[in-house]
Scaffold this active site. Structure first.
Site, PDB file in Angstrom:
ATOM      1  CG  HIS A 101      -0.185   0.198   2.521  1.00 32.82           C
ATOM      2  ND1 HIS A 101       0.571  -0.805   3.080  1.00 32.82           N
ATOM      3  CD2 HIS A 101      -0.063   1.265   3.339  1.00 32.82           C
ATOM      4  CE1 HIS A 101       1.122  -0.357   4.191  1.00 32.82           C
ATOM      5  NE2 HIS A 101       0.768   0.895   4.376  1.00 32.82           N
ATOM      6  CG  ASP A 103       1.613   5.108   4.745  1.00 33.56           C
ATOM      7  OD1 ASP A 103       1.245   3.946   4.956  1.00 33.56           O
ATOM      8  OD2 ASP A 103       2.753   5.513   5.016  1.00 33.56           O
ATOM      9  CG  HIS A 246       5.055   1.009   3.048  1.00 34.18           C
ATOM     10  ND1 HIS A 246       4.479   2.142   2.526  1.00 34.18           N
ATOM     11  CD2 HIS A 246       4.535   0.861   4.291  1.00 34.18           C
ATOM     12  CE1 HIS A 246       3.646   2.658   3.411  1.00 34.18           C
ATOM     13  NE2 HIS A 246       3.649   1.889   4.488  1.00 34.18           N
ATOM     14  NE  ARG A 261       2.340   6.417   8.976  1.00 40.09           N
ATOM     15  CZ  ARG A 261       1.317   5.836   8.340  1.00 40.09           C
ATOM     16  NH1 ARG A 261       1.404   4.552   7.994  1.00 40.09           N
ATOM     17  NH2 ARG A 261       0.231   6.504   8.052  1.00 40.09           N
TER      18      ARG A 261
HETATM   19  C1  SIN Z   1       3.005   1.299   7.810  1.00 38.15           C
HETATM   20  O1  SIN Z   1       3.234   2.490   7.954  1.00 38.15           O
HETATM   21  O2  SIN Z   1       2.293   0.858   6.926  1.00 38.15           O
HETATM   22  C2  SIN Z   1       3.726   0.340   8.727  1.00 38.15           C
HETATM   23  C3  SIN Z   1       5.107   0.095   8.238  1.00 38.15           C
HETATM   24  C4  SIN Z   1       5.880  -0.764   9.181  1.00 38.15           C
HETATM   25  O3  SIN Z   1       5.421  -1.012  10.299  1.00 38.15           O
HETATM   26  O4  SIN Z   1       6.988  -1.165   8.820  1.00 38.15           O
END
Ligand code: SIN
Length: 270
Positions: A101, A103, A246, A261
């Site tokens: 995805h 974000d 990612h 995050r």
């Molecule tokens: C995310 O922001 O999608 C999670 C990425 C992660 O935990 O590595």
């Protein structure tokens, strides 16, 4: 560009670089910020190891990239909805980001950057993979590129039940975006559909849309477009959601992986 103030070690030829010689807790000078920005636009995701950041320093790093984005539904820390909690442990029933995805691409103005800071990491596992969406676009044949060029797709988020009892910050977003977007800073074209949020291609029959999306979701999984980051305690990743996707691998249950995050608001894709 010859970097004068930072060290940049590419992770693969396509995507990812580890940056050394920078303490992100310091107030970064404009020339250092310019070199980081250059490396970020070139490598699409950059990593910094062994950083000691307070919540405020993490938020301030985000503000260096732009206005902060608030996730529609995720729990947060320090009473600040801009500081999203990324936490998985023995009590977790799910993990953030288990499918490819970009974000919150279902927002009208999806995030441009995400900055993940993990303070607790499992001894093994818990890697994150990133995929280069310029390379995914460029690898398509010209007839397929031309077919995709005028198309738009519906992106929808459905977070109901996803974050347990946590009350959402706002309603589930949905938006239509071009299938091929132009990066506003580099001018390069990137594939902008993802398995996490893209539900349909507009103007096609259900069967056509589903077959085309399945093909594109599969295409994104080609390892030639990827890098894989082995987290260490207090590492930071900064990625560009406009030209990457990612996926976070949950292969460490029942161990804990935890951090925060900070996400940065982007423009409406064009
Ligand atoms: C995310 O922001 O999608 C999670 C990425 C992660 O935990 O590595």
């Amino acid at each position: 560009m010859q970097y004068q103030l930072i060290n940049v070690e590419p992770l693969t030829a396509s995507i990812g670089a580890v940056i050394g010689g920078v303490n992100l807790a310091d107030k970064l000078s404009e020339p250092v910020k310019a070199e980081i920005q250059h490396a970020w636009l070139k490598h699409l995701v950059v990593f910094f190891r062994d950083q000691e950041l307070t919540a405020e320093q993490h938020l301030s790093l985000g503000r260096d990239f732009g206005e902060l984005h608030i996730h529609p539904a995720a729990p947060y820390r320090h009473d600040n909805p801009a500081l999203m909690a990324i936490h998985t442990d023995a009590d977790s029933h799910r993990n953030n980001g288990e499918v490819w995805h970009s974000d919150v691409s279902a927002d009208e103005q999806p995030p441009k950057a995400s900055i993940l800071y993990l303070q607790t990491v499992p001894a093994t596992g818990g890697d994150t993979l990133w995929a280069n969406m310029y390379a995914a676009y460029e690898a398509l044949s010209s007839p397929i590129q031309e077919m995709l060029e005028p198309l738009s797709a519906r992106h929808e988020a459905n977070y109901s039940g996803f974050y347990g009892d946590h009350k959402p910050q706002r309603a589930n977003p949905h938006a239509n975006h071009p299938v091929i977007r132009t990066h506003p800073e580099t001018g390069r074209k990137a594939l902008f559909v993802n398995q996490g949020f893209t539900k349909a291609i507009l103007g096609l029959s259900r069967e056509e849309s589903s077959a085309l999306l399945q093909f594109l979701f599969q295409h994104v999984k080609h390892p030639a477009f990827h890098c894989r980051f082995r987290w260490t305690e207090n590492a930071v990743a900064i990625w560009d959601n406009r030209c990457t996707q990612h996926l976070a691998v949950w292969d460490y249950f029942p161990n804990t992986r935890s951090g925060t995050r900070v996400t940065v608001q982007g423009d409406r894709p064009f």
